[in-house]
Design a protein around this motif. Structure first.
Motif, PDB file in Angstrom:
ATOM      1  N   THR A 138      57.313 -99.418   2.220  1.00  0.00           N
ATOM      2  CA  THR A 138      58.399-100.378   2.030  1.00  0.00           C
ATOM      3  C   THR A 138      59.414 -99.890   1.014  1.00  0.00           C
ATOM      4  N   THR A 139      58.934 -99.504  -0.161  1.00  0.00           N
ATOM      5  CA  THR A 139      59.869 -99.152  -1.227  1.00  0.00           C
ATOM      6  C   THR A 139      60.541 -97.807  -0.976  1.00  0.00           C
ATOM      7  N   LEU A 140      59.799 -96.842  -0.480  1.00  0.00           N
ATOM      8  CA  LEU A 140      60.380 -95.524  -0.235  1.00  0.00           C
ATOM      9  C   LEU A 140      61.523 -95.574   0.771  1.00  0.00           C
ATOM     10  N   LEU A 141      61.417 -96.467   1.754  1.00  0.00           N
ATOM     11  CA  LEU A 141      62.368 -96.480   2.863  1.00  0.00           C
ATOM     12  C   LEU A 141      63.265 -97.712   2.892  1.00  0.00           C
ATOM     13  N   HIS A 142      63.276 -98.496   1.820  1.00  0.00           N
ATOM     14  CA  HIS A 142      63.927 -99.805   1.891  1.00  0.00           C
ATOM     15  C   HIS A 142      65.441 -99.746   2.110  1.00  0.00           C
ATOM     16  N   ASP A 143      66.103 -98.672   1.730  1.00  0.00           N
ATOM     17  CA  ASP A 143      67.559 -98.591   1.873  1.00  0.00           C
ATOM     18  C   ASP A 143      68.009 -97.660   2.990  1.00  0.00           C
ATOM     19  N   ILE A 144      67.109 -97.317   3.880  1.00  0.00           N
ATOM     20  CA  ILE A 144      67.456 -96.357   4.924  1.00  0.00           C
ATOM     21  C   ILE A 144      68.542 -96.890   5.857  1.00  0.00           C
ATOM     22  N   GLY A 145      68.687 -98.200   5.919  1.00  0.00           N
ATOM     23  CA  GLY A 145      69.730 -98.802   6.739  1.00  0.00           C
ATOM     24  C   GLY A 145      71.135 -98.498   6.258  1.00  0.00           C
ATOM     25  N   LEU A 146      71.272 -97.961   5.041  1.00  0.00           N
ATOM     26  CA  LEU A 146      72.586 -97.555   4.546  1.00  0.00           C
ATOM     27  C   LEU A 146      73.022 -96.207   5.103  1.00  0.00           C
ATOM     28  N   GLU A 147      72.089 -95.453   5.639  1.00  0.00           N
ATOM     29  CA  GLU A 147      72.423 -94.142   6.181  1.00  0.00           C
ATOM     30  C   GLU A 147      73.065 -94.279   7.558  1.00  0.00           C
ATOM     31  N   GLU A 148      74.041 -93.434   7.842  1.00  0.00           N
ATOM     32  CA  GLU A 148      74.812 -93.531   9.074  1.00  0.00           C
ATOM     33  C   GLU A 148      73.938 -93.458  10.319  1.00  0.00           C
ATOM     34  N   ALA A 149      72.878 -92.666  10.246  1.00  0.00           N
ATOM     35  CA  ALA A 149      72.007 -92.508  11.414  1.00  0.00           C
ATOM     36  C   ALA A 149      71.326 -93.801  11.821  1.00  0.00           C
ATOM     37  N   PHE A 150      71.244 -94.768  10.908  1.00  0.00           N
ATOM     38  CA  PHE A 150      70.560 -96.026  11.195  1.00  0.00           C
ATOM     39  C   PHE A 150      71.534 -97.200  11.243  1.00  0.00           C
ATOM     40  N   ALA A 151      72.829 -96.905  11.266  1.00  0.00           N
ATOM     41  CA  ALA A 151      73.840 -97.962  11.291  1.00  0.00           C
ATOM     42  C   ALA A 151      73.784 -98.718  12.610  1.00  0.00           C
ATOM     43  N   GLU A 176      63.964 -86.590   4.382  1.00  0.00           N
ATOM     44  CA  GLU A 176      64.691 -86.034   5.514  1.00  0.00           C
ATOM     45  C   GLU A 176      65.875 -86.903   5.926  1.00  0.00           C
ATOM     46  N   ASN A 177      65.745 -88.228   5.744  1.00  0.00           N
ATOM     47  CA  ASN A 177      66.728 -89.150   6.288  1.00  0.00           C
ATOM     48  C   ASN A 177      67.574 -89.869   5.243  1.00  0.00           C
ATOM     49  N   SER A 178      67.440 -89.501   3.976  1.00  0.00           N
ATOM     50  CA  SER A 178      68.193 -90.175   2.924  1.00  0.00           C
ATOM     51  C   SER A 178      69.013 -89.176   2.117  1.00  0.00           C
ATOM     52  N   GLN A 179      70.170 -89.629   1.660  1.00  0.00           N
ATOM     53  CA  GLN A 179      70.908 -88.838   0.680  1.00  0.00           C
ATOM     54  C   GLN A 179      70.061 -88.733  -0.586  1.00  0.00           C
ATOM     55  N   PRO A 180      70.234 -87.673  -1.373  1.00  0.00           N
ATOM     56  CA  PRO A 180      69.380 -87.483  -2.558  1.00  0.00           C
ATOM     57  C   PRO A 180      69.349 -88.667  -3.511  1.00  0.00           C
ATOM     58  N   TYR A 181      70.493 -89.321  -3.724  1.00  0.00           N
ATOM     59  CA  TYR A 181      70.478 -90.433  -4.670  1.00  0.00           C
ATOM     60  C   TYR A 181      69.654 -91.599  -4.131  1.00  0.00           C
ATOM     61  N   LEU A 182      69.691 -91.823  -2.799  1.00  0.00           N
ATOM     62  CA  LEU A 182      68.906 -92.906  -2.220  1.00  0.00           C
ATOM     63  C   LEU A 182      67.429 -92.542  -2.154  1.00  0.00           C
ATOM     64  N   PHE A 183      67.134 -91.278  -1.907  1.00  0.00           N
ATOM     65  CA  PHE A 183      65.731 -90.849  -1.934  1.00  0.00           C
ATOM     66  C   PHE A 183      65.144 -91.082  -3.321  1.00  0.00           C
ATOM     67  N   ASN A 184      65.857 -90.647  -4.356  1.00  0.00           N
ATOM     68  CA  ASN A 184      65.352 -90.833  -5.716  1.00  0.00           C
ATOM     69  C   ASN A 184      65.222 -92.311  -6.063  1.00  0.00           C
TER      70      ASN A 184
END
Length: 223
Positions: free
Chosen positions: A73-86, A37-45
């Motif tokens: 941890t691994t599924l959500l590790h890059d969520i900080g790159l999404e604008e909503a979490f900036a 729901e919160n990641s672009q497709p490339y980051l989700f994959n």
């Protein structure tokens, strides 16, 4: 016995994902849904591949670990790159704060939630993360394998290919570099002490981040 090993839960059920047995629990499924729901497709994959690689690395090393902590941890590790979490902090810390809040909201106890925070915050600092708890080290290993091929030879190539086929990379090199360069342009102050600085120096004209040398030399102490 008050040890982390004694507190690690045993998953009641598992399922296969790209041929890899993973825990089929409410928490893990919630993390998958949250990531999608919160990641672009490339980051989700990328997150899913990193998770599956981490699971296989743990299996190969016979490393006891908390499977739910590793998954979140691994599924959500890059969520900080999404604008909503900036935010004003480096993206790994913004992400770690958000993922810890998610874990707490899902009922994870404080010790496990803090392990998740450590794994997310340190995922791009393997020189530290590899020497932390098993969950943090395994997450970093899985992420590093997918991100830069670090430890690629440790897993059978056929299993790696099956995971990539199930969760394609979707031009990850191009899209990830674009995201990090965006940080270098808009929040250079968050990039001086992490790998993002190298992207800024190579790809962003006029990029300049604070220097730790300047902090040291300009400290308010007399010699």
């Amino acid at each position: 016995m008050d040890t982390l090993e004694a507190k690690r839960p045993t998953a009641a059920a598992t399922r296969l994902l790209a041929g890899v047995p993973v825990p089929d629990t409410k928490l893990v499924n919630a993390a998958l849904a949250y990531a999608r729901e919160n990641s672009q497709p490339y980051l989700f994959n990328h997150g899913v591949r990193s998770w599956l690689f981490a699971v296989l690395i743990a299996e190969a090393r016979k490393t006891p670990h908390d499977a739910e902590v590793l998954a979140v941890t691994t599924l959500l590790h890059d969520i900080g790159l999404e604008e909503a979490f900036a935010g004003p902090l480096r993206f790994e810390v913004e992400g770690a704060n958000a993922v810890r809040a998610f874990a707490r909201n899902e009922g994870m106890d404080e010790r496990r939630a803090q392990l998740v925070w450590d794994g997310v915050a340190l995922n791009s600092t393997p020189s530290i993360a590899f020497y932390k708890e098993a969950e943090v080290a395994l997450a970093t290993a899985g992420i590093g394998l997918d991100w830069g091929g670090i430890g690629y030879e440790a897993l059978p190539e056929a299993r790696i290919e099956a995971i990539v086929e199930a969760f394609p990379r979707l031009e990850m090199k191009k899209r990830f570099a674009h995201a990090i360069c965006g940080l270098a342009r808009s929040r250079a102050g968050t990039t001086y002490d992490n790998f993002a600085r190298e992207f800024g120096e190579r790809f962003v004209p006029g990029y300049k981040a604070p220097s730790t040398v300047d902090f040291f030399l300009n400290s308010p102490f007399r010699e």
